[in-house]
Write a protein that holds these residues in place. Structure first.
Motif, short mmCIF file in Angstrom:
data_model
loop_
_atom_site.label_atom_id
_atom_site.label_comp_id
_atom_site.label_asym_id
_atom_site.label_seq_id
_atom_site.Cartn_x
_atom_site.Cartn_y
_atom_site.Cartn_z
N LYS A 132 28.99 -7.99 12.45
CA LYS A 132 29.58 -8.79 13.51
C LYS A 132 29.79 -7.95 14.75
N CYS A 133 29.63 -8.57 15.91
CA CYS A 133 29.89 -7.90 17.18
C CYS A 133 31.38 -7.58 17.26
N PRO A 134 31.75 -6.31 17.50
CA PRO A 134 33.17 -5.95 17.56
C PRO A 134 33.89 -6.61 18.73
N GLN A 135 33.13 -7.03 19.74
CA GLN A 135 33.77 -7.61 20.92
C GLN A 135 33.97 -9.11 20.80
N CYS A 136 32.92 -9.86 20.39
CA CYS A 136 33.05 -11.31 20.40
C CYS A 136 32.94 -11.92 19.01
N GLY A 137 32.62 -11.14 17.99
CA GLY A 137 32.58 -11.65 16.62
C GLY A 137 31.30 -12.39 16.26
N PHE A 146 22.01 -4.61 21.49
CA PHE A 146 23.08 -5.29 22.21
C PHE A 146 23.41 -6.60 21.52
N CYS A 147 24.66 -7.05 21.68
CA CYS A 147 25.05 -8.36 21.18
C CYS A 147 24.35 -9.43 22.03
N PRO A 148 23.67 -10.39 21.39
CA PRO A 148 22.96 -11.40 22.17
C PRO A 148 23.91 -12.37 22.89
N ARG A 149 25.17 -12.38 22.51
CA ARG A 149 26.09 -13.34 23.12
C ARG A 149 26.90 -12.73 24.28
N CYS A 150 27.36 -11.49 24.09
CA CYS A 150 28.23 -10.92 25.13
C CYS A 150 27.69 -9.61 25.70
N ARG A 151 26.53 -9.19 25.27
CA ARG A 151 25.86 -7.98 25.75
C ARG A 151 26.65 -6.70 25.45
N TYR A 152 27.50 -6.75 24.42
CA TYR A 152 28.20 -5.54 23.98
C TYR A 152 27.18 -4.58 23.38
N ARG A 153 27.28 -3.29 23.74
CA ARG A 153 26.32 -2.34 23.19
C ARG A 153 26.68 -2.00 21.76
ZN LIG Z 1 29.29 -9.93 21.27
#
Ligand SMILES: [Zn+2]
Ligand SMILES: [Zn+2]
Length: 195
Positions: A132-137, A146-153
């Motif tokens: 899971k993306c640590p920023q947006c889940g 990168f996260c495809p939803r929030c571009r978190y690296r």
């Molecule tokens: Zn994310």
């Protein structure tokens, strides 16, 4: 280009500091071992002790048994096998959950299919781990930079080809580009300017 300048800087710093070589495969193995729940270790130790005791007592009861030292050694070997088997079941139990597979089903298969075939089957059929993306889940696939939803690296990526690299790598395994010790910082600048 910004990237070029940063990369030159990184190269200098790499030479100054020297490359700390991390044995990544062994740390990863230890992480996997640590993921096994403590109860599995407890049961494994009990299994080990029970196996040693069974063989030693069998040797005491049987007058024709080989010398005690041999039987104790045999008990330790058999006990270790039993202990490892129990730990593997514990690992399957924990790992299945991380991969969105049924923990109960795979634990039962690991226990009841003879000759550890359930465990072998598990390692053949297991799905990639869900991360899971640590920023947006958002659910991200392993290897995503990168996260495809929030571009978190999510992981360091190569500045040249934008593919995921390991933190300690010196060169990109895909394009051969130089990464440097601070691959992450290079990535931020490059990644943003490239997008
Ligand atoms: Zn994310
Ligand atoms: Zn590359």
């Amino acid at each position: 280009m910004i990237g070029k300048i940063v990369k030159e800087g990184e190269r200098d710093r790499t030479q100054e500091v020297g490359m700390p070589m991390k044995n990544e495969s062994s740390t990863r193995f230890m992480d996997e071992v640590r993921s096994i729940s403590p109860w599995a270790f407890v049961i494994a130790i009990i299994g080990f002790a029970a196996m040693v005791a069974t063989i030693v007592f069998a040797a005491l009861a049987d007058k024709n048994a080989p010398p005690m030292a041999v039987m104790v050694l045999l008990g330790i070997v058999a006990g270790t096998a039993v202990g490892c088997y129990i730990l593997l079941i514990g690992y399957v139990n924990r790992d299945a959950g991380r991969r969105g597979m049924s923990r109960v089903l795979w634990t039962l298969l690991a226990i009841f299919i003879p000759n550890a075939l359930g465990i072998v089957l598990y390692f053949i059929l297991r799905k990639p781990r869900i991360e899971k993306c640590p920023q947006c889940g958002a659910i991200v696939e392993p290897g995503f930079g990168f996260c495809p939803r929030c571009r978190y690296r999510l992981s360091p990526v190569c500045a040249q080809c934008q593919r995921s690299v390991h933190a300690g790598d010196k060169f990109c395994p895909y394009c051969g580009g130089e990464l440097g010790a601070g691959a992450k910082e290079v990535v931020t600048v490059e990644g943003r300017s490239g997008l």
